[in-house]
Design an enzyme around this catalytic site. Structure first.
Site, mmCIF file in Angstrom:
data_model
loop_
_atom_site.group_PDB
_atom_site.id
_atom_site.type_symbol
_atom_site.label_atom_id
_atom_site.label_comp_id
_atom_site.label_asym_id
_atom_site.label_seq_id
_atom_site.Cartn_x
_atom_site.Cartn_y
_atom_site.Cartn_z
ATOM 1 N N HIS A 103 -1.517 6.464 -6.820
ATOM 2 C CA HIS A 103 -2.604 6.317 -5.844
ATOM 3 C C HIS A 103 -3.976 6.663 -6.435
ATOM 4 C CE1 HIS A 103 0.380 5.389 -2.934
ATOM 5 N NE2 HIS A 103 0.748 6.605 -2.623
ATOM 6 N N HIS A 173 -2.799 4.319 3.737
ATOM 7 C CA HIS A 173 -1.577 5.122 3.679
ATOM 8 C C HIS A 173 -1.291 5.832 5.003
ATOM 9 C CE1 HIS A 173 1.551 7.575 1.887
ATOM 10 N NE2 HIS A 173 1.323 7.078 0.694
ATOM 11 N N GLU A 308 2.482 0.069 3.431
ATOM 12 C CA GLU A 308 1.286 0.019 2.591
ATOM 13 C C GLU A 308 1.214 -1.346 1.907
ATOM 14 O OE1 GLU A 308 1.807 3.520 -0.072
ATOM 15 O OE2 GLU A 308 3.275 4.054 1.453
#
Ligand code: BGC
Length: 347
Positions: A103, A173, A308
């Site tokens: 991420h 997210h 996601e």
């Protein structure tokens, strides 16, 4: 209608604002910290908040779960935290175990204070500049995210423009629980994903390059089933992923298409997810350790789920996975929509 309030300050004294956008069906709050969705309240008939969140800035700054955040520059994992582009190998921040990048790194987009770019009647646009070699990624990248409400639909539009070739693969997210964020029963929600293939991963959740046909396996969500139904199966991928933590391959072909639906038999909330991205990560919250959430809620592992939208994980290191890179001075645009209807009938 959009209202703006001061949500709090970061430990470094930066102000974080909360923007609440309302339609007659929804009330959605977005934070300038992490361009984060802090709440999604489905108003009728009885208001229910369907995403996990916190009610203070410090919890967002120190959290490891990315609750509601915009992740970037690259969502999901990059194997060994490196990739090669135009003959140059870039070493990225290592923040997933001792090896991988997850991420975007240690201070990804999820942990930055974004600027207010524009506030309209039913939308807000937040922006940030990600500098050359931030977390190891090349080129200066200007990012904007637009959150807009149209009736029961929340749209998220991503814009990017860089001064050199680079990686841009943002996602949101949010952890959903359509029974209500504080109920712990999100895995009784029914889920339907419009996908026949999952990118197989190893035990470190890095794709092997193989696409597994999900039909008839515990990975199969081609028709509605409870998330909990097969989650404890001994199927090797369910074990590798500790439940579900994998990328479903979509055939959207760059066009905004329905990719998944989820339904609560308790509240009647039916969520529909549309995206133009090639993949969607179903993550069922194994790593989300017990913690305090907003409004006195407690969150526990394996009780909510994320959808996601993204390019396939580790696409930067797999020439068969598309969409990993963007070109210098070529605008990037992508859109994902989360729609929330209330219905008794999903068939
Ligand atoms: C990943 C999980 C990870 C989580 C972090 C998800 O997108 O797939 O493996 O633990 O994000 O909150």
């Amino acid at each position: 209608m959009v209202t703006k309030t001061l949500f709090g300050k970061t430990v470094n004294g930066k102000s974080v604002y909360k923007y609440t956008i309302s339609s007659s069906e929804l009330e959605v709050s977005i934070l300038s910290f992490g361009a984060t969705i802090q709440s999604i309240i489905v108003k009728n008939p009885t208001p229910v908040d369907v995403v996990l969140g916190y009610d203070d800035v410090l919890s967002y700054q120190t959290q490891d779960g990315y609750l509601g955040a915009t992740c970037g520059r690259n969502s999901n994992r990059i194997e060994n935290a490196k990739f090669t582009l135009n003959g140059i190998t870039y070493n990225l921040a290592v923040n997933d175990g001792k090896k991988h990048n997850l991420h975007g790194g240690n201070v990804g987009f999820s942990h930055r204070v974004w600027l207010e770019e524009e506030v309209g009647e039913n939308f807000i646009i937040l922006s940030l500049l990600s500098k050359h070699l931030e977390e190891g990624f090349p080129a200066n990248l200007n990012v904007k995210v637009k959150f807009s409400l149209d009736g029961e639909n929340l749209s998220i539009e991503y814009f990017g423009l860089s001064d050199g070739d680079t990686v841009f693969n943002p996602t949101n997210h949010s952890y959903f629980n359509l029974d209500g964020h504080d109920t712990h029963t999100g895995h009784s929600n029914l889920l339907n994903i419009y996908s026949n293939y999952l990118t197989e991963t190893n035990e470190e959740l890095i794709p092997t390059g193989v696409l597994v046909n999900v039909n008839g396996t515990p990975l199969d969500f081609t028709s509605f089933k409870a998330i909990s139904k097969d989650i404890n199966s001994s199927y090797y991928l369910i074990e590798n992923m500790h439940g579900y933590d994998g990328n479903y391959c979509l055939s959207s072909d760059g066009k905004l298409s329905l990719c998944a639906r989820a339904y609560s038999q308790k509240t009647g909330v039916l969520m529909s997810v549309y995206t133009d991205r090639p993949g969607v990560q179903l993550y069922t919250g194994y790593f989300l350790t017990e913690r305090k959430g907003k409004n006195g809620a407690t969150y526990v592992p394996n009780s909510s789920f994320c959808l996601e939208t993204q390019v396939y994980p580790n696409a930067v290191n797999n020439p068969n996975f598309e969409g990993a890179f963007i070109k210098a001075n070529e605008p990037f645009y992508s859109k994902t929509v989360y729609g929330f209807a209330v219905t008794k009938d999903i068939l």
